[in-house]
Motif scaffolding. Sequence first.
Motif, mmCIF file in Angstrom:
data_model
loop_
_atom_site.group_PDB
_atom_site.id
_atom_site.type_symbol
_atom_site.label_atom_id
_atom_site.label_comp_id
_atom_site.label_asym_id
_atom_site.label_seq_id
_atom_site.Cartn_x
_atom_site.Cartn_y
_atom_site.Cartn_z
ATOM 1 N N LEU A 1 0.815 -1.209 0.000
ATOM 2 C CA LEU A 1 0.000 0.000 0.000
ATOM 3 C C LEU A 1 0.850 1.260 0.000
ATOM 4 O O LEU A 1 0.551 2.236 -0.708
ATOM 5 N N GLY A 2 1.943 1.256 0.771
ATOM 6 C CA GLY A 2 2.806 2.430 0.794
ATOM 7 C C GLY A 2 3.389 2.741 -0.568
ATOM 8 O O GLY A 2 3.443 3.905 -0.990
ATOM 9 N N ALA A 3 3.838 1.695 -1.283
ATOM 10 C CA ALA A 3 4.380 1.898 -2.628
ATOM 11 C C ALA A 3 3.309 2.436 -3.571
ATOM 12 O O ALA A 3 3.565 3.340 -4.377
ATOM 13 N N LEU B 1 1.195 9.558 -6.320
ATOM 14 C CA LEU B 1 1.560 10.975 -6.350
ATOM 15 C C LEU B 1 2.233 11.378 -7.659
ATOM 16 O O LEU B 1 2.383 12.568 -7.945
ATOM 17 N N ASN B 2 2.677 10.385 -8.431
ATOM 18 C CA ASN B 2 3.253 10.608 -9.762
ATOM 19 C C ASN B 2 4.533 11.444 -9.719
ATOM 20 O O ASN B 2 4.794 12.253 -10.617
ATOM 21 N N ARG B 3 5.333 11.219 -8.681
ATOM 22 C CA ARG B 3 6.600 11.948 -8.563
ATOM 23 C C ARG B 3 7.799 11.014 -8.503
ATOM 24 O O ARG B 3 8.925 11.466 -8.307
ATOM 25 N N GLN B 4 7.582 9.705 -8.645
ATOM 26 C CA GLN B 4 8.670 8.742 -8.544
ATOM 27 C C GLN B 4 9.489 8.726 -9.838
ATOM 28 O O GLN B 4 8.940 8.914 -10.930
#
Length: 413
Positions: A62-64, A70-73
Amino acid sequence: MDCDILVLGAGIVGVSTALHLQARGRDVCLVDRAEPGSGTSHGNAGLIERSSVIPYAFPRDLGALLRYGLNRQPDVRYSPTYLPRLAPWLAAYWYQSAPRRLEAASRAMLPLVERSVEEHDQLVAAAGLEHLIRAKGWMDIYRSPEALARAADEARSLDRFGLRYEILDGDALRRREPHLGPVAAGGIHWHDPKTVLDPGALVRGYAELFVRRGGRLLTGDARGLTRRGDAWCLSVGDLDLQAPQVVVALGPQSGDLFRQLGYRIPLAIKRGYHMHYAPVEGAGLDHSICDAQSGYVLAPMARGIRLTTGIEFAHPDAPANEIQLRRAERLARELLPLGRRLDAEPWLGRRPCLPDMRPVIGAAPRHPGLWFNFGHAHHGLTLGPVSGRLLAEVMTGERPFTDPTPYGAQRFG
Protein backbone atom coordinates in the motif's frame (compact mmCIF):
# COMPACT_ATOMS: atom_id res chain seq x y z
CA MET A 1 7.28 -14.23 -55.08
CA ASP A 2 6.56 -17.22 -52.87
CA CYS A 3 8.26 -18.44 -49.71
CA ASP A 4 7.53 -20.92 -46.96
CA ILE A 5 7.10 -18.41 -44.15
CA LEU A 6 6.65 -14.65 -43.84
CA VAL A 7 8.10 -13.23 -40.63
CA LEU A 8 6.66 -9.78 -39.93
CA GLY A 9 8.92 -7.61 -37.80
CA ALA A 10 12.70 -7.22 -37.88
CA GLY A 11 13.36 -6.48 -34.23
CA ILE A 12 15.29 -8.92 -32.09
CA VAL A 13 12.33 -11.33 -31.84
CA GLY A 14 11.49 -11.36 -35.54
CA VAL A 15 15.09 -11.61 -36.74
CA SER A 16 15.81 -14.43 -34.28
CA THR A 17 12.67 -16.28 -35.35
CA ALA A 18 13.64 -15.96 -39.00
CA LEU A 19 17.14 -17.32 -38.29
CA HIS A 20 15.82 -20.33 -36.40
CA LEU A 21 13.28 -21.16 -39.11
CA GLN A 22 15.94 -20.74 -41.77
CA ALA A 23 18.27 -23.09 -39.87
CA ARG A 24 15.51 -25.72 -40.10
CA GLY A 25 15.42 -25.53 -43.87
CA ARG A 26 12.55 -23.11 -44.37
CA ASP A 27 12.57 -20.41 -47.06
CA VAL A 28 11.85 -17.26 -45.06
CA CYS A 29 11.02 -13.68 -46.03
CA LEU A 30 11.59 -11.14 -43.25
CA VAL A 31 9.53 -7.95 -43.64
CA ASP A 32 9.60 -4.66 -41.76
CA ARG A 33 8.82 -1.09 -42.66
CA ALA A 34 12.09 0.11 -41.06
CA GLU A 35 15.68 -1.01 -40.70
CA PRO A 36 16.26 -4.13 -38.54
CA GLY A 37 16.76 -3.30 -34.89
CA SER A 38 15.65 0.33 -35.25
CA GLY A 39 12.61 0.12 -32.97
CA THR A 40 12.35 -1.07 -29.38
CA SER A 41 15.32 -3.38 -29.95
CA HIS A 42 17.56 -0.35 -30.49
CA GLY A 43 16.94 1.62 -27.35
CA ASN A 44 17.10 -0.76 -24.40
CA ALA A 45 19.70 -1.05 -21.64
CA GLY A 46 21.62 -3.76 -23.50
CA LEU A 47 21.17 -6.47 -20.86
CA ILE A 48 20.94 -10.17 -21.69
CA GLU A 49 19.27 -10.66 -18.36
CA ARG A 50 19.93 -14.21 -17.21
CA SER A 51 19.35 -13.23 -13.57
CA SER A 52 15.77 -11.95 -14.02
CA VAL A 53 14.10 -15.14 -12.84
CA ILE A 54 11.20 -13.24 -11.24
CA PRO A 55 9.12 -11.10 -13.65
CA TYR A 56 8.54 -7.42 -12.96
CA ALA A 57 5.32 -7.44 -10.96
CA PHE A 58 2.81 -4.75 -10.10
CA PRO A 59 3.53 -3.44 -6.58
CA ARG A 60 1.04 -4.65 -4.01
CA ASP A 61 2.38 -2.80 -0.97
CA LEU A 62 0.00 0.00 0.00
CA GLY A 63 2.81 2.43 0.79
CA ALA A 64 4.38 1.90 -2.63
CA LEU A 65 1.03 2.36 -4.36
CA LEU A 66 0.48 5.63 -2.54
CA ARG A 67 3.93 6.90 -3.54
CA TYR A 68 3.33 6.01 -7.17
CA GLY A 69 -0.08 7.62 -7.00
CA LEU A 70 1.56 10.97 -6.35
CA ASN A 71 3.25 10.61 -9.76
CA ARG A 72 6.60 11.95 -8.56
CA GLN A 73 8.67 8.74 -8.54
CA PRO A 74 11.59 8.47 -10.96
CA ASP A 75 10.95 4.82 -11.91
CA VAL A 76 7.26 5.06 -12.87
CA ARG A 77 5.36 7.99 -14.35
CA TYR A 78 1.86 8.13 -15.77
CA SER A 79 -0.18 10.51 -17.89
CA PRO A 80 -3.29 11.41 -15.85
CA THR A 81 -5.40 11.69 -19.01
CA TYR A 82 -4.34 8.23 -20.27
CA LEU A 83 -4.64 6.35 -16.99
CA PRO A 84 -8.44 5.77 -17.19
CA ARG A 85 -8.03 4.02 -20.56
CA LEU A 86 -5.32 1.80 -19.11
CA ALA A 87 -7.14 1.04 -15.84
CA PRO A 88 -8.59 -2.36 -16.89
CA TRP A 89 -5.16 -3.55 -18.01
CA LEU A 90 -3.52 -2.29 -14.80
CA ALA A 91 -6.18 -4.10 -12.76
CA ALA A 92 -5.39 -7.34 -14.59
CA TYR A 93 -1.65 -6.76 -14.06
CA TRP A 94 -2.25 -6.20 -10.33
CA TYR A 95 -4.35 -9.39 -10.17
CA GLN A 96 -1.68 -11.47 -11.93
CA SER A 97 0.99 -10.09 -9.57
CA ALA A 98 -0.49 -11.80 -6.50
CA PRO A 99 2.13 -14.14 -4.95
CA ARG A 100 0.66 -17.42 -6.22
CA ARG A 101 0.18 -16.12 -9.78
CA LEU A 102 3.58 -14.45 -9.80
CA GLU A 103 5.13 -17.77 -8.81
CA ALA A 104 3.33 -19.41 -11.74
CA ALA A 105 4.62 -16.73 -14.11
CA SER A 106 8.14 -17.24 -12.77
CA ARG A 107 7.95 -21.00 -13.39
CA ALA A 108 6.64 -20.38 -16.90
CA MET A 109 9.41 -17.93 -17.79
CA LEU A 110 12.31 -19.79 -16.19
CA PRO A 111 13.04 -22.16 -19.14
CA LEU A 112 13.35 -19.16 -21.45
CA VAL A 113 15.49 -17.12 -19.06
CA GLU A 114 17.80 -20.06 -18.35
CA ARG A 115 18.65 -20.48 -22.06
CA SER A 116 18.83 -16.78 -22.92
CA VAL A 117 22.60 -16.32 -22.80
CA GLU A 118 23.31 -19.65 -24.50
CA GLU A 119 21.04 -18.87 -27.45
CA HIS A 120 22.59 -15.42 -27.90
CA ASP A 121 26.08 -16.92 -27.70
CA GLN A 122 25.35 -19.21 -30.64
CA LEU A 123 24.07 -16.40 -32.85
CA VAL A 124 26.86 -14.03 -31.78
CA ALA A 125 29.48 -16.61 -32.76
CA ALA A 126 27.81 -17.37 -36.10
CA ALA A 127 27.47 -13.67 -36.95
CA GLY A 128 30.96 -12.70 -35.73
CA LEU A 129 29.64 -10.13 -33.26
CA GLU A 130 31.78 -10.95 -30.23
CA HIS A 131 33.09 -7.36 -30.18
CA LEU A 132 29.61 -6.18 -29.11
CA ILE A 133 29.32 -8.46 -26.07
CA ARG A 134 30.77 -8.08 -22.58
CA ALA A 135 30.71 -10.88 -20.00
CA LYS A 136 31.06 -8.74 -16.86
CA GLY A 137 27.51 -9.05 -15.55
CA TRP A 138 25.79 -5.98 -14.14
CA MET A 139 25.20 -4.36 -10.75
CA ASP A 140 22.23 -3.25 -8.69
CA ILE A 141 23.23 -0.16 -6.66
CA TYR A 142 21.61 0.82 -3.33
CA ARG A 143 21.71 4.19 -1.60
CA SER A 144 21.44 3.03 2.02
CA PRO A 145 22.78 0.11 4.07
CA GLU A 146 19.21 -0.79 5.00
CA ALA A 147 18.13 -1.06 1.36
CA LEU A 148 21.22 -3.12 0.57
CA ALA A 149 20.47 -5.50 3.46
CA ARG A 150 16.90 -6.02 2.22
CA ALA A 151 18.14 -6.62 -1.30
CA ALA A 152 20.74 -9.10 -0.05
CA ASP A 153 17.98 -11.09 1.66
CA GLU A 154 15.98 -11.08 -1.55
CA ALA A 155 19.03 -12.25 -3.53
CA ARG A 156 19.61 -15.13 -1.11
CA SER A 157 15.99 -16.17 -1.56
CA LEU A 158 16.87 -16.86 -5.21
CA ASP A 159 19.71 -19.26 -4.39
CA ARG A 160 17.55 -22.18 -5.56
CA PHE A 161 18.02 -20.88 -9.12
CA GLY A 162 21.80 -21.27 -8.98
CA LEU A 163 22.55 -17.64 -9.85
CA ARG A 164 26.04 -16.27 -9.33
CA TYR A 165 26.21 -12.98 -7.46
CA GLU A 166 28.24 -11.03 -4.92
CA ILE A 167 27.02 -8.65 -2.24
CA LEU A 168 29.31 -5.62 -2.14
CA ASP A 169 29.62 -3.03 0.61
CA GLY A 170 30.57 0.52 -0.34
CA ASP A 171 34.32 -0.11 -0.33
CA ALA A 172 34.07 -3.29 -2.40
CA LEU A 173 31.72 -1.56 -4.83
CA ARG A 174 34.12 1.34 -5.37
CA ARG A 175 37.01 -1.03 -6.00
CA ARG A 176 35.05 -2.17 -9.07
CA GLU A 177 33.61 1.20 -10.01
CA PRO A 178 35.94 3.83 -8.46
CA HIS A 179 33.99 6.83 -9.77
CA LEU A 180 30.67 6.12 -8.08
CA GLY A 181 29.68 8.87 -5.68
CA PRO A 182 29.24 8.51 -1.92
CA VAL A 183 25.47 8.10 -2.32
CA ALA A 184 26.18 4.47 -3.33
CA ALA A 185 26.16 2.49 -0.08
CA GLY A 186 26.74 -0.86 -1.80
CA GLY A 187 25.43 -3.18 -4.44
CA ILE A 188 24.83 -6.65 -5.78
CA HIS A 189 26.94 -7.79 -8.71
CA TRP A 190 25.07 -10.31 -10.85
CA HIS A 191 27.58 -12.36 -12.85
CA ASP A 192 25.41 -14.53 -15.12
CA PRO A 193 24.05 -11.83 -17.48
CA LYS A 194 25.96 -10.41 -20.41
CA THR A 195 25.73 -6.89 -21.77
CA VAL A 196 25.64 -5.45 -25.30
CA LEU A 197 27.56 -2.34 -26.36
CA ASP A 198 25.11 -1.51 -29.17
CA PRO A 199 21.80 -3.43 -29.16
CA GLY A 200 20.71 -2.02 -32.52
CA ALA A 201 23.98 -3.12 -34.12
CA LEU A 202 23.54 -6.60 -32.63
CA VAL A 203 20.12 -6.99 -34.26
CA ARG A 204 21.43 -5.63 -37.57
CA GLY A 205 24.28 -8.13 -37.37
CA TYR A 206 21.83 -10.98 -36.82
CA ALA A 207 19.79 -9.74 -39.80
CA GLU A 208 22.93 -9.66 -41.96
CA LEU A 209 23.60 -13.26 -40.97
CA PHE A 210 20.07 -14.15 -42.08
CA VAL A 211 20.69 -12.52 -45.48
CA ARG A 212 24.13 -14.16 -45.88
CA ARG A 213 22.46 -17.52 -45.36
CA GLY A 214 20.05 -16.84 -48.22
CA GLY A 215 17.15 -15.13 -46.46
CA ARG A 216 15.23 -12.26 -48.02
CA LEU A 217 14.91 -9.01 -46.08
CA LEU A 218 12.23 -6.73 -47.52
CA THR A 219 10.69 -3.37 -46.67
CA GLY A 220 6.93 -3.31 -46.31
CA ASP A 221 3.97 -2.59 -44.05
CA ALA A 222 2.63 -5.68 -42.28
CA ARG A 223 -0.80 -4.09 -41.87
CA GLY A 224 -1.50 -4.98 -45.50
CA LEU A 225 -1.54 -8.70 -44.72
CA THR A 226 -4.50 -10.57 -46.23
CA ARG A 227 -5.69 -14.15 -46.54
CA ARG A 228 -6.43 -15.59 -50.00
CA GLY A 229 -7.46 -19.21 -49.97
CA ASP A 230 -4.71 -21.15 -48.23
CA ALA A 231 -2.08 -18.40 -48.59
CA TRP A 232 -1.11 -15.35 -46.57
CA CYS A 233 -0.41 -12.44 -48.90
CA LEU A 234 1.43 -9.15 -48.50
CA SER A 235 2.31 -6.58 -51.14
CA VAL A 236 5.84 -5.24 -50.73
CA GLY A 237 6.60 -2.61 -53.34
CA ASP A 238 6.08 -4.31 -56.72
CA LEU A 239 6.19 -7.77 -55.17
CA ASP A 240 3.20 -9.84 -54.10
CA LEU A 241 4.47 -12.15 -51.38
CA GLN A 242 2.57 -15.36 -50.70
CA ALA A 243 3.26 -17.96 -48.05
CA PRO A 244 1.27 -20.70 -46.30
CA GLN A 245 2.52 -19.49 -42.91
CA VAL A 246 3.14 -16.11 -41.32
CA VAL A 247 4.65 -15.03 -37.99
CA VAL A 248 3.57 -11.81 -36.27
CA ALA A 249 6.64 -10.56 -34.41
CA LEU A 250 5.97 -6.84 -34.51
CA GLY A 251 6.64 -6.06 -30.86
CA PRO A 252 4.56 -3.05 -29.76
CA GLN A 253 2.94 -2.84 -33.21
CA SER A 254 1.66 -6.43 -33.06
CA GLY A 255 -1.74 -5.20 -31.86
CA ASP A 256 -2.26 -3.29 -35.11
CA LEU A 257 -2.38 -6.64 -36.90
CA PHE A 258 -3.88 -9.12 -34.45
CA ARG A 259 -6.78 -6.78 -33.66
CA GLN A 260 -7.39 -6.41 -37.40
CA LEU A 261 -7.69 -10.21 -37.52
CA GLY A 262 -10.18 -10.31 -34.65
CA TYR A 263 -8.00 -11.27 -31.65
CA ARG A 264 -8.56 -9.65 -28.26
CA ILE A 265 -5.15 -10.06 -26.63
CA PRO A 266 -4.53 -7.54 -23.79
CA LEU A 267 -1.28 -6.08 -25.09
CA ALA A 268 -0.33 -2.76 -23.50
CA ILE A 269 2.64 -0.45 -23.96
CA LYS A 270 5.10 0.69 -21.31
CA ARG A 271 7.06 3.59 -22.71
CA GLY A 272 10.66 4.37 -21.85
CA TYR A 273 13.44 6.78 -22.80
CA HIS A 274 17.17 6.85 -23.25
CA MET A 275 19.85 9.48 -23.59
CA HIS A 276 23.61 9.17 -24.15
CA TYR A 277 26.16 11.20 -22.19
CA ALA A 278 29.81 11.89 -22.80
CA PRO A 279 32.03 10.26 -20.17
CA VAL A 280 33.82 12.73 -17.93
CA GLU A 281 37.55 12.40 -18.51
CA GLY A 282 39.03 10.03 -15.95
CA ALA A 283 35.61 8.98 -14.63
CA GLY A 284 34.34 6.19 -16.85
CA LEU A 285 31.98 3.30 -16.19
CA ASP A 286 33.08 -0.32 -16.53
CA HIS A 287 29.83 -2.16 -15.70
CA SER A 288 26.18 -1.60 -16.43
CA ILE A 289 24.56 -0.40 -13.21
CA CYS A 290 20.96 -0.05 -12.08
CA ASP A 291 19.98 2.46 -9.43
CA ALA A 292 17.62 -0.08 -7.93
CA GLN A 293 15.63 2.40 -5.85
CA SER A 294 15.12 4.81 -8.75
CA GLY A 295 14.57 2.43 -11.66
CA TYR A 296 17.04 3.70 -14.26
CA VAL A 297 20.12 2.03 -15.76
CA LEU A 298 23.49 3.51 -16.71
CA ALA A 299 25.26 1.40 -19.32
CA PRO A 300 28.58 1.89 -21.11
CA MET A 301 27.72 1.84 -24.81
CA ALA A 302 29.52 2.39 -28.09
CA ARG A 303 28.05 5.91 -28.30
CA GLY A 304 28.70 6.91 -24.68
CA ILE A 305 27.05 6.23 -21.35
CA ARG A 306 23.40 5.40 -21.98
CA LEU A 307 20.80 6.26 -19.37
CA THR A 308 17.57 4.28 -19.79
CA THR A 309 14.51 5.23 -17.76
CA GLY A 310 11.91 3.09 -16.05
CA ILE A 311 8.24 2.97 -17.04
CA GLU A 312 5.99 5.65 -18.46
CA PHE A 313 2.28 4.94 -18.89
CA ALA A 314 1.09 7.27 -21.63
CA HIS A 315 -0.61 6.97 -24.99
CA PRO A 316 1.80 5.07 -27.26
CA ASP A 317 1.69 7.82 -29.88
CA ALA A 318 1.90 10.79 -27.51
CA PRO A 319 4.91 13.09 -27.97
CA ALA A 320 7.97 12.45 -25.86
CA ASN A 321 7.88 13.95 -22.38
CA GLU A 322 11.20 14.67 -20.64
CA ILE A 323 9.89 14.72 -17.06
CA GLN A 324 10.96 11.19 -16.24
CA LEU A 325 14.31 11.50 -18.01
CA ARG A 326 15.13 14.72 -16.16
CA ARG A 327 14.30 13.09 -12.83
CA ALA A 328 16.53 10.13 -13.61
CA GLU A 329 19.34 12.33 -14.94
CA ARG A 330 19.43 14.37 -11.74
CA LEU A 331 19.76 11.21 -9.65
CA ALA A 332 22.28 9.67 -12.05
CA ARG A 333 24.58 12.69 -11.74
CA GLU A 334 24.66 12.10 -7.98
CA LEU A 335 25.79 8.54 -8.63
CA LEU A 336 28.31 9.07 -11.44
CA PRO A 337 29.90 12.12 -13.13
CA LEU A 338 28.23 12.54 -16.51
CA GLY A 339 29.29 14.89 -19.28
CA ARG A 340 27.11 16.63 -21.83
CA ARG A 341 24.17 15.06 -23.58
CA LEU A 342 25.15 13.48 -26.90
CA ASP A 343 21.69 13.10 -28.46
CA ALA A 344 19.71 16.00 -29.89
CA GLU A 345 16.55 14.68 -28.24
CA PRO A 346 15.62 11.70 -26.05
CA TRP A 347 14.93 8.39 -27.71
CA LEU A 348 11.42 7.09 -26.97
CA GLY A 349 10.71 3.37 -27.02
CA ARG A 350 7.66 1.19 -26.45
CA ARG A 351 7.73 -2.09 -24.56
CA PRO A 352 4.96 -4.59 -25.48
CA CYS A 353 3.58 -6.03 -22.23
CA LEU A 354 0.94 -8.55 -21.20
CA PRO A 355 -0.67 -8.55 -17.75
CA ASP A 356 0.38 -12.11 -16.87
CA MET A 357 4.06 -11.23 -17.48
CA ARG A 358 4.77 -13.74 -20.22
CA PRO A 359 4.83 -13.37 -24.02
CA VAL A 360 2.55 -14.91 -26.62
CA ILE A 361 4.48 -17.61 -28.50
CA GLY A 362 2.61 -20.12 -30.66
CA ALA A 363 -0.23 -20.67 -33.08
CA ALA A 364 -3.12 -18.27 -33.50
CA PRO A 365 -6.23 -20.18 -32.39
CA ARG A 366 -8.54 -19.34 -35.31
CA HIS A 367 -6.33 -18.92 -38.40
CA PRO A 368 -4.37 -21.83 -39.92
CA GLY A 369 -0.80 -20.87 -40.65
CA LEU A 370 -0.83 -17.77 -38.41
CA TRP A 371 1.73 -17.67 -35.58
CA PHE A 372 2.50 -15.18 -32.83
CA ASN A 373 5.74 -14.17 -31.10
CA PHE A 374 5.39 -10.89 -29.19
CA GLY A 375 4.82 -9.36 -25.76
CA HIS A 376 8.28 -9.79 -24.21
CA ALA A 377 7.93 -6.67 -22.04
CA HIS A 378 11.26 -5.55 -20.55
CA HIS A 379 13.15 -8.59 -21.84
CA GLY A 380 12.81 -8.58 -25.61
CA LEU A 381 16.57 -8.40 -26.15
CA THR A 382 17.11 -11.15 -23.58
CA LEU A 383 14.46 -13.52 -24.89
CA GLY A 384 14.47 -12.90 -28.65
CA PRO A 385 16.74 -15.80 -29.66
CA VAL A 386 15.30 -18.33 -27.21
CA SER A 387 11.66 -17.53 -28.04
CA GLY A 388 12.57 -17.64 -31.74
CA ARG A 389 13.95 -21.11 -31.20
CA LEU A 390 10.87 -22.30 -29.33
CA LEU A 391 8.48 -21.05 -32.00
CA ALA A 392 10.60 -22.55 -34.80
CA GLU A 393 10.59 -25.92 -33.04
CA VAL A 394 6.81 -25.86 -32.70
CA MET A 395 6.26 -24.71 -36.29
CA THR A 396 8.51 -27.39 -37.78
CA GLY A 397 7.26 -30.27 -35.67
CA GLU A 398 10.37 -30.69 -33.55
CA ARG A 399 10.12 -31.64 -29.92
CA PRO A 400 10.28 -28.24 -28.18
CA PHE A 401 12.89 -27.74 -25.48
CA THR A 402 10.12 -26.68 -23.09
CA ASP A 403 6.35 -26.91 -22.94
CA PRO A 404 4.96 -24.00 -25.03
CA THR A 405 1.52 -24.12 -23.39
CA PRO A 406 2.10 -21.24 -20.90
CA TYR A 407 2.74 -18.85 -23.79
CA GLY A 408 -0.27 -19.75 -25.94
CA ALA A 409 -2.66 -17.07 -27.20
CA GLN A 410 -5.60 -19.28 -26.21
CA ARG A 411 -5.09 -18.29 -22.57
CA PHE A 412 -6.85 -15.02 -23.40
CA GLY A 413 -9.94 -16.74 -24.83
